[in-house]
Scaffold this active site. Structure first.
Site, PDB file in Angstrom:
ATOM      1  N   GLY A  55       0.838  -1.193   0.000  1.00 28.64           N
ATOM      2  CA  GLY A  55       0.000   0.000   0.000  1.00 28.64           C
ATOM      3  C   GLY A  55       0.868   1.236   0.000  1.00 28.64           C
ATOM      4  CB  CYS A 118       5.447   2.246   7.720  1.00 27.89           C
ATOM      5  SG  CYS A 118       4.917   3.698   6.801  1.00 27.89           S
ATOM      6  CG  LEU A 119       6.773   1.053   1.666  1.00 33.44           C
ATOM      7  CD1 LEU A 119       6.054   1.310   0.348  1.00 33.44           C
ATOM      8  CD2 LEU A 119       7.970   0.131   1.460  1.00 33.44           C
ATOM      9  CG  HIS A 160      -0.205   0.964   7.542  1.00 28.80           C
ATOM     10  ND1 HIS A 160       0.815   0.515   8.343  1.00 28.80           N
ATOM     11  CD2 HIS A 160       0.361   1.857   6.684  1.00 28.80           C
ATOM     12  CE1 HIS A 160       1.939   1.141   7.997  1.00 28.80           C
ATOM     13  NE2 HIS A 160       1.698   1.939   6.984  1.00 28.80           N
ATOM     14  CG  HIS A 164       0.256   6.626   5.755  1.00 31.21           C
ATOM     15  ND1 HIS A 164       1.382   7.163   6.332  1.00 31.21           N
ATOM     16  CD2 HIS A 164       0.548   5.322   5.522  1.00 31.21           C
ATOM     17  CE1 HIS A 164       2.308   6.219   6.448  1.00 31.21           C
ATOM     18  NE2 HIS A 164       1.828   5.096   5.970  1.00 31.21           N
TER      19      HIS A 164
HETATM   20 ZN    ZN Z   1       2.854   3.288   5.965  1.00 30.13          ZN
END
Ligand code: ZN
Length: 193
Positions: A55, A118-119, A160, A164
């Site tokens: 995502g 998380c990226l 998630h 954001h």
């Molecule tokens: Zn994230």
């Protein structure tokens, strides 16, 4: 030229960048259909594939807009031991776009706790409790309404990513005593008892 723009990969911003703490704004239907946003959607898909991730929300590429792309590929799930995929209730989710999403946690007490990363928080994982079931109302990339009822890992991804858009990161929900580097998570597998 357009094709080249669409193949662009965007820079994923990291924790500490104020855009990750900003409230993202909704998009109008005219904006959704604009060449700029359509191109951004393609670029976000490329960026998510390249990362790779399941995502990506627009604030993660520096834009405080209520826009998310999600895809949980079969090839990711095949890498997991079957009992882990089952425990996480994780199944493939087709690539899709969500704009201006509204989320409802169905029975928030009925939650599952798993390690999550998380990226925008590169290299770290920690345990996060999330509702097992959610409902989401949003618009797709054509500006048409979509309704989703999701369970298990997909419900986790939705929580998630929609967080954001409200300036919330997974570390805000994390049991911080479980925080681990990805390397140590793989080495010690704290979630396997
Ligand atoms: Zn994230």
């Amino acid at each position: 030229m357009t094709q080249e723009l669409n193949n662009l990969k965007l820079k994923i911003v990291q924790v500490g960048d104020p855009v990750l703490r900003a409230k993202a704004r909704p998009l109008s239907n005219a904006e959704i259909l604009s060449p700029e946003i359509q191109s951004l959607i393609l670029q976000m898909k490329n960026t998510m594939h390249d990362a790779p991730g399941v995502g990506l929300a627009a604030p993660q590429v520096g834009l405080p807009l209520q826009l998310i792309v999600i895809e949980d590929r079969e090839e990711f799930i095949k890498l997991l031991p079957p009992d882990e995929a089952q425990a996480k209730d994780r199944r493939a989710v087709k690539l899709h776009v969500l704009i201006n999403p509204q989320i409802t946690l169905v029975d928030p007490e009925n939650s599952a706790e798993f390690y999550e990363g998380c990226l925008s928080v590169t290299g770290l994982l920690g345990s996060v409790a999330r509702a097992k079931t959610v409902k989401v109302d949003a618009l797709n990339e054509e500006g048409k309404p979509v309704h989703i009822e999701a369970h298990g890992w997909y419900a986790r991804i939705l929580q998630h990513e929609i967080d954001h858009l409200h300036g919330i990161l997974c570390i805000d929900h994390m049991n911080t005593r479980t925080l681990a580097t990805i390397e140590n998570y793989r080495r010690f597998r704290p979630d396997i008892t």
